[in-house]
Structures are given as C-alpha cells and as structure tokens.
Design an enzyme around this catalytic site. Sequence first.
Site, mmCIF file in Angstrom:
data_model
loop_
_atom_site.group_PDB
_atom_site.id
_atom_site.type_symbol
_atom_site.label_atom_id
_atom_site.label_comp_id
_atom_site.label_asym_id
_atom_site.label_seq_id
_atom_site.Cartn_x
_atom_site.Cartn_y
_atom_site.Cartn_z
ATOM 1 N N GLY B 489 0.843 -1.188 0.000
ATOM 2 C CA GLY B 489 0.000 0.000 0.000
ATOM 3 C C GLY B 489 0.878 1.238 0.000
ATOM 4 O O GLY B 489 0.408 2.367 0.051
ATOM 5 N N LEU B 676 12.189 8.771 -4.501
ATOM 6 C CA LEU B 676 11.704 8.258 -5.784
ATOM 7 C C LEU B 676 10.431 8.976 -6.212
ATOM 8 O O LEU B 676 10.234 9.261 -7.386
ATOM 9 C CB LEU B 676 11.450 6.751 -5.686
ATOM 10 C CG LEU B 676 12.689 5.867 -5.489
ATOM 11 C CD1 LEU B 676 12.276 4.418 -5.309
ATOM 12 C CD2 LEU B 676 13.648 5.996 -6.666
ATOM 13 N N ASN B 677 9.550 9.228 -5.239
ATOM 14 C CA ASN B 677 8.290 9.904 -5.535
ATOM 15 C C ASN B 677 7.886 10.682 -4.288
ATOM 16 O O ASN B 677 7.518 10.084 -3.275
ATOM 17 C CB ASN B 677 7.209 8.862 -5.894
ATOM 18 C CG ASN B 677 5.865 9.509 -6.199
ATOM 19 O OD1 ASN B 677 5.527 10.575 -5.672
ATOM 20 N ND2 ASN B 677 5.080 8.869 -7.042
ATOM 21 N N LYS B 679 5.353 12.216 -3.449
ATOM 22 C CA LYS B 679 3.979 12.046 -2.996
ATOM 23 C C LYS B 679 3.828 10.764 -2.163
ATOM 24 O O LYS B 679 3.258 10.779 -1.077
ATOM 25 C CB LYS B 679 3.057 11.990 -4.220
ATOM 26 C CG LYS B 679 1.657 12.416 -3.950
ATOM 27 C CD LYS B 679 0.917 12.610 -5.276
ATOM 28 C CE LYS B 679 -0.471 13.132 -5.015
ATOM 29 N NZ LYS B 679 -1.154 13.484 -6.260
ATOM 30 N N LYS B 747 17.670 5.345 0.147
ATOM 31 C CA LYS B 747 17.694 4.687 1.460
ATOM 32 C C LYS B 747 16.252 4.246 1.766
ATOM 33 O O LYS B 747 15.540 3.857 0.838
ATOM 34 C CB LYS B 747 18.288 5.625 2.505
ATOM 35 C CG LYS B 747 19.746 5.998 2.150
ATOM 36 C CD LYS B 747 20.547 6.549 3.308
ATOM 37 C CE LYS B 747 20.225 7.992 3.604
ATOM 38 N NZ LYS B 747 21.071 8.545 4.696
ATOM 39 N N GLU B 751 9.996 2.860 7.820
ATOM 40 C CA GLU B 751 9.945 2.838 9.289
ATOM 41 C C GLU B 751 10.328 4.177 9.894
ATOM 42 O O GLU B 751 9.780 4.579 10.917
ATOM 43 C CB GLU B 751 10.906 1.775 9.855
ATOM 44 C CG GLU B 751 11.261 0.676 8.920
ATOM 45 C CD GLU B 751 10.511 -0.620 9.171
ATOM 46 O OE1 GLU B 751 10.464 -1.448 8.265
ATOM 47 O OE2 GLU B 751 9.966 -0.808 10.265
#
Lengths: 327, 784
Positions: B489, B676-677, B679, B747, B751
């Site tokens: 998700g 990477l994104n 959002k 990276k 978490e």
Amino acid sequence: MRPFSYLQASDEGVAVATVAENPSASFVAGGTEMLNWMKDGIEEPDLLVDVNALPFKDVEARGHSVRIGAMCRMSDVASEPAVREAYPALAEALEASASPQLRNMATIGGNLLQRTRCPYFRETSFPCNKRSPGSGCSALAGEHRMHAILGASDACVAVHPSDLAVALVALDAVVHTRGAGGERTIPIDDFYLLPGSAPERETVLQHGELIVGVEVPASPFAARSRYLKIRERASYEFALVSTAVAIELVDGTVSSARVALGGVAPKPWRARGAEEHLLGDRLDAAAIAAAGAVAVRGARPLRDNAFKVRLAERAVVRALSEIGGAA
Amino acid sequence: MSTTSGSAHTGTDGGVGAPIDRVDGRQKVTGAARYSADHVLEGLVHAVLVQSTIASGRIARLDASGAEASPGVLDVITHLNAPELPTTRTMSSGGFALQAVTPLQDDRIRHAGENVALVVAETLEQAQHAARLIRVEYDERSPRTELREHGEQVPRFVLSDYLEQAYPPQGVFGDSPDHTRGDPEGGLLEAEVRVDETYTTPIEHHNPMEPAATIAVWQDDGALTVYETTQGVTTTRMALAQALGLPRRKVRVISRFLGGGFGCKGPYWPHTTLAAVAARRVARPVKLVLTRAQMYTSVGYRPETVQRVRLGARQDGILTATIHHSTSTGSEAGELPEPAAEMTKMLYSCPNLETRHRLVKLNMGVPSFMRAPGEASGSFALESTLDELAYELGMDPIRLRLRNYAEAEPDSGKPWSSKALRACYEEGAERFGWEQRNPEPRSMRDGRWLVGWGMATAAYSSASLPAMARVRILSNGRAVAQSGTQDLGTGTYTVMAQVASDTLGLPPDRITFELGDTTLPFALMSVSSSTARSVGPAVRAAAEAAKRKALKLAVRDRKSPLYGAKPEAVGAAEGELFLKADPSRRDTYAAILSRRKMDKVEARRITGLLEALHGIVPAMLPSVPGGLLRAATSPFAGKHSTYDFGAQYVEVRVDPDLGIVRLSRALGVFDIGTVLNPKTARSQAIGGITWGLGMALLEQSPVHAMSGKFVSPNLSGYLVPTNADVPAIDAFFVGKPDPHANPLGVKGVGELPIVGVAAAIANAVYHATGKRIRDLPITPEKLL
C-alpha cells in the site's frame, strides 16, 4: 453466528406481541448494537423483529416539550433545530456519540438500550456476571481504569456507555413504552437499574416491551444546558467521564440546576446533591467548585480508576463554568 | 508540501523524483484491485479458526461432533485428526516463522489464542456457526503472566514486576544481546551531570486495515497455489513448502495488493499451513480470513518494554557514558527480543557505551516485527533521556544533540554512506520556528491550554536485500517490468514504474510493473524499509540491459536513424531514443522491434547479492533470530555504514485540569537519500508520524494477568488516532542521493517517520506541563 428468523414488523401491536410471547425473540432497529452482540455471541436470539418500519420517526416540538420517536436516527435528532435551540445538551451529547456512520444508523430507542463496553462483557471467554450471571466479575480485579466509581456492586463495576441518556437524565426526560400490558411512561432516572446482585437486569423494561419515544420537557434550564465529554481520543470513543449540566438563573442566582454524570456509574448518574448545593446561590467559582466536589461525594473508586473521581469533579466544574459564562 | 531536493529527476515526465499519483489508485478506489481474500474461485469454501481461551495447559477433551453435524460443514480439523506435519522451521533455524508451533500437532496450549481447530463449510456463516459448536475442555495451568507475590494474586500484568526473571536471548536481530564500547561505568563516574531513568512502553498491535487472509487451491498435479496476505511471496513459498513437506516448485504464492502489513505479515504464521491442509482435505479451494480479534493473537504484536537509560555528560554537553538496558515480553512459543537499544549504539558519538537486551518468557503469543522494531520503542526512552539531560544542563536539546553528533559510525569508525541529519535538525527548527521556544516548562499558553514544543532524532537502519527483476520492452511501445516483491500500500507499483521509466525513457503510464507472484523473478520480503532500495536497483539494472538490447538492434539496423551510433551516445526520453549530439536522429522501441519483426526484447538482472553475502553467512548460522532480515544490511557489508535519518518537531496542547493532550502541529524532516516519488514518500512520512501520535497518546493492549489474554482485542477498546486527532502534518526531505547505498541513491522511508515521534510528544508534554511522563501512552490520569 447462529441461524435465526427475521420478521419485518409493520404494526407495533404485532411486533410487541410477537416478541412478548417468544422468550428468545428480540427487537432490532438500527442494528448497531444487536448485530455486534450476535456476532460476538453475547446474544443469540432465535427471532429478530425488525421495528424500523414502525411509525415512531418524528421529532415533535410541542411547546411544553419535545417528543422524539424511538426510531429517529441519532444524526437526524442532532440536526433538528427545535432540539438544538431548546435542548443544546441533547444535541451535543448526540454529536459526541460514536461516529457519523453509526449516528446515521443508530436509533434513539436503541441508544438507550446499548450495553456496557466493559471488555470482559464483550469478550465471551471471560467470566462476567452481567452476561453470564454467577460466573464472576473479571473487571473487579482486572483491567478497570474505565469502570465505575459510583453505584457499582461487587457483582458488576461496568459503566453505562450512552451519552444521550446522561443528557436526558439531566433534562428530566421520560421514556414512553408499549408492551403486552399496554403503554407506560417512565421517568428516565427510574428507567435504569443499578446492578446490585443482578447486573444482568439493566432497565425496568419487560421482555417484549418496546420503547416508542422519549419526551423532554421544555424549561429555561434545558435551554441553558451543556454536555461535556472527556475522552482520550478526540472522536469516536466512549466517555472516560462526561457530564450534562443545566442551569436557570434568575437575577444572577440559580433557580434550577441539573447535574448528571456519564462514564462513572452503571447508569446515567444524576448528582442531586450537587444540584441542591447550587440552588439559591450565585454561580460563582466557589459555588461551582463546591458543586463539583459534592457531585462525586460517595465515590468508591477501584484500584486503578481513582483518577476518575477527580476527573468527574473537574468536568462538572468545567461545564458549569462554561455555562455560567465564567470560563 | 514537500521539497524534493533528494530527487534525481531526469528527462522523462513522471520519472524518478516526480510526485506522480499512484498508478494503482484508480483500481483501488473503484474496487478493481483484488486483495488476497477477494479472489473468486470456483468451488471456493470457507474456513474459520477456533482458538484457545486459555493461555497455558492442555486440551482435556475436544468434542467436534456438533460442528461436524452442522449444516454445510465439510471438515473439522483438530489435533485429534490433523495430518502429521513437518516441524515448522523458525527464523532461528533458517526458516521464516516466529512461532515455534506446528499447528494442531498436540494438545498443548502455550498462549491464549493458540489454534485448536479449523472448521470448513460451504458458506462463511455455516463455518462461523459450526465453530461455535465445538466444545473444548482444558486442563488449565496458571499462566506465566500471573505473578504471585507474598501469596497474593497480582491481577494486572506489568512487565516491571518480572524483571528478576529476565534472561539474555540468543541474539538480537543477528547481534549479541550485550554490547560494550569503552568503559561505561568509568564514563558515568567521569560525568558532571547524570540522568538515570526508566521508561516503559506497552504492548501494541499492527492493526492493518486488511486482516490476514489465505486462499489455498490445490491442482490435480499436486501443486499448490496460495493467495496470501504476505509481505514476502518468496519467503512464504519457502516456508509453506517446508511446513507441508513439498518441493518449492510445487508451491506458488500470490500477493498482488496488501492492505497494510507493518511487520505482522512478514513472518510465516501457522494458520497459513492450516488453510492449505484444509484445502487438500476437502479438495476444494479454501478461504481463511482471520477475525479482527484473531489478528491480536495470531500475527504478533509489539512487545512491552522496560528500559533503563543512564546518561553521563560534562557540563558542556559532551556525553561521557550511555547505558541502555531493555527488557521485553517474550513467549514460550518463540523468541523475539525487541531490539530497543540497537539504535543507541550508533545515534550519538559517545566513547563509553553499554547496551543490553533481556527477555521474560511468558504464556503469550510470540511478538513480531512492528514498524520500526526496536527504534520506535527505544527512541522513546533514549530521546526522552536526552531531553531530560538537556534540562539538567540548561542546554537547548538540538544543541545537545549537535554536541554529540556522530561524524562516523561510533562502533566501527566507518564513514556514513550519507548523513544529512544536521540539515534535518536545521531545516526542521527553522520551519517550526524553534528559536522562539521559551524552554521554561509551562511558559507557553493558548487560553486555558498549556502549549509545549518538543523534538527528537529519528534514525533507522533500513535493509538492502538481494533482488531480481526482469524488464521486457514490447513492440507496441510499452514495457513490462517484473519482480516478485510486494506493495504494502506504500507505492511499489508506482515507484518501480518510475525507476524503469527513467532508464527506458518511457513515460510511467507506458510501463506495467508486476509484482507479488512467485512465478516472477525472485525478491525477498518487504520488511525493514527494504523494498525501494533493494528492488529499485534491480529494476534499473534490468531496464538498462533491456534498453541496451534494443539499442544494439537499432545501431546495427541500416533502416534506423541511429544506425552506426555508439550505444553510449544515445539518450532515451519521452518514449524515444535519440542521438545526444544530434537529437534529430531518433527512433522508437516500437519501430526498432517492428522492423526486426520481434515482439519483445527482455533482460533479467540480480542486484544486492554481493552486499548480502556478508550478511547471509551469519544469517545461515543457526540460532540467530531474524538473521536474514537484518544481517544483510550494509553495516555488515562494504566500507560505509548506512542509516536513514530525520528530526521530529511537535507542538502539543494540554488541558491541565482534564489531563487531555492534543497534538496541534507536527513536522518531520528526513534524509532518505533519493526520493523516488515525493507524494508516496510523504504519505509514508505522515502515516508514520500519525502512528507515532497513536503510540504517544493512545495505543496500549493490556493483558489480563490471570488468564493471559488481551483484554480488548478490537478497535473499540484499542485506540488508534481518528482524523479528529491528527493535525496538519508536514514532511520534508533534505537528503541527497546516497552515493554508496546503491546506484539509485535510495535509502529507506517505511519505518523512519515513526521513530522519535513518541519522545518528541513526551518532551513537548514536559515543556507544556513540567511533568515528565516515562510510561506510554500519555493518558489523562498520568497528567492529573
């Protein structure tokens, strides 16, 4: 879930007679409680009589009172202008209840009959005198920070979860019922029973007796009422402690006062001592503080919930201060 | 709002660094996404688990006759009739289970909620009803959660009462339970200021929205397909094959969408074995979905901890000693210590340090990894103590942390692969307005509310695991990228399409990423924030190789405008390949393949093996719990130490009369390498901070000592934050691409954002009220 029969009632007489004559039949309205009990194995009715189609769906403002049909949804009542203006504590209690989705389904009658959230009652593998009389009370020595400080017994220390009922108790509401023996009108403070040695009996309703409405008298104090709910989570949680207060001031002195507490006792708790204490005095900080202390007089906290005594006292003080314009 | 300075955004729209929408968003909101339990199979029947209502003892009598005679019932499996199964291998013996329990093999009960029967029926309702008809009588023993002292029953389970029974576990995520650097006691003596406090955290549950579910289907040839809510299809396949005594090639595991995992769907659990056994017995596809209550007893939890932290410092704030001892609740059904003091080893520069982990063995289900295992609980203790020390010293807490800033990994002296923690502190402080803080407790008010500001450091050691990917460029101008990884998700589908997009020069909407199936190239579990940094490089390498193959075709094809060009001289963007020196010379994948009458070119690459090799060897040694999970991280490998870093800033409002705490502002600044994104990364960050809020103020799962059972196994009694509890949360990313972690510079972000939040809130509560709460959650009675 056990297999059961389902009957949609279109006539109140038939509904009442059907349930009255079958000891393992139950009414169902919004279903937000009954279905949980059935899924969790707390109740196992053979027959569900659906009363949603019965005509008790109106909020009628009658000048001297408002009568709320038992099948009205909580959200509809909360948004009713007649309720919001003349009985603010009612609207506040409804809006502080459950979640919007539940308030859209749950009915006023069902709300009054919801059962305790005591985890030992809800989880059927624990002993619980309320669910399984004589099996013992797991909460007495177990996890009970949410439990009663007033009105409990050695058999049961669970609290009543309704917000609405606390406001209704403060505003002198009556419950209209219809049973096999005809209609009854029951003052809401007499409607609920203390556990004593029979915690399975929670109200004076007979089997097959249906709540058809509640009626709240109009009064200057009802119009000046407030419901305050204290809980860890900002919404969708039962009260740690709550209070409904209502005051009538004449020339700056208290001519009528109502104080009720929620989340502290096996029934919505009317604090008559605090009410009497306020009468005839100005609503100043000293009078409010004294009323708060009197409201929890006689409290018998358990090992882990002594904080609720202080919290309830402070809730009363806060609510009275706000309503008196002092805070 | 998010900054994207960590991005490596290149030419193609929607590539790495672009805040594109989730590629699977539409499928999810329309219900088209099939989660594990959503698969419709012909002849599907339903299973319901029956679990023990006692925590310790034996089954004296089990009567299933009522259930067996109930309408629609096809099978009732109990220890009396279950097939003999191989002993399920646990993580400490090279397997993937945490529970050292092979289901229904004997009459022993080790914890409340142990599986005692599985009922299979035509419909779910029939199975549920029949499950209620099973009568179990137990010989109950007093569970090891019930401490009797002075002949008196102590009815409430509190770990602090059991510390004398604590024992050292065999290992802590592959490390030794005890660790010493320098001379910790000497460092304490040398200190001018000392803090010595004990912190406690309660049991918490993962509560993913989607419960654990299995659909098991056997084929005629003896092969098994399982639709499973797992964070690791590859590991579930290995575990299931071992649990059933099947060759791996006979088992296929599919997990295309997950409704959250948070660690509870990482390990292998015994109910999966039972679903497969049931499907074989009834010769029909069997669906088993755990109830919410069973989610509290079947898939682990975050254990309770008691942590004593001692810090010694000089007046100028320099730490002379750090001693962090943690004890957590353990289980007779398996061993998993909460690695709460692990982060303490590396977070600050301190010459003298001691960490220690202990366990107390109880009649409770085995705990599991839960979002930021170790760091979430441990940072509450360590970062609260730092705040206490800052007050003792009269020093700003950020300044104290900067005083002890670790410029290299303190134990090994290795340089960090990247560390923008200083920037996290600074940017966070500036955006939050930290310099306007009056450190005096109770000095800030808003009407009747006391206002408090608090901060804490976040760090997490995300894992790099080996992964394989395949990229196929199709003649229709699209591409398919594949890896047997998972999307919890979190956005794997989306970010992997972006990674392939960048390399291939194709927009992400022309790339399909496929995951969650053991028929795809293998990847490991999506745990320890590892997916982006492990699978991303494999996807990139495979895409690069596939592009080269296509390019090779073009430069050798006289009809191509790129004919004769050197591959290095060709760029790729917006679906076209072009000569960098003369962009008018361009070709497309579709044209290249069509001219050759090929329908595809493809390439497969594996990455991370070398790094993992250093870790896998210790992981293969027996008796190292969780070895494979954590041992493959870069601290074991290579010349650098890699961690994710961040700083948390919060504002709370406290009603001092009623003891109510509300979070009014939260801001996290994180260094996760390449973003990477932005959002999907931001979603991870605000989700983690929200969970930190729950941990700080709401979440706890009391155990009824006399029965060893969780008191409220439901979302009514176990409180998680609602929308009304959650203020606007800001998340910012300041890291640069990590040059040493992997070729993408990524990276981990899964978490990290929960780490430090509970401490920041507790520190803010202290600032607001002058009351230091060292026991989570911070409920009203602790403040009255």
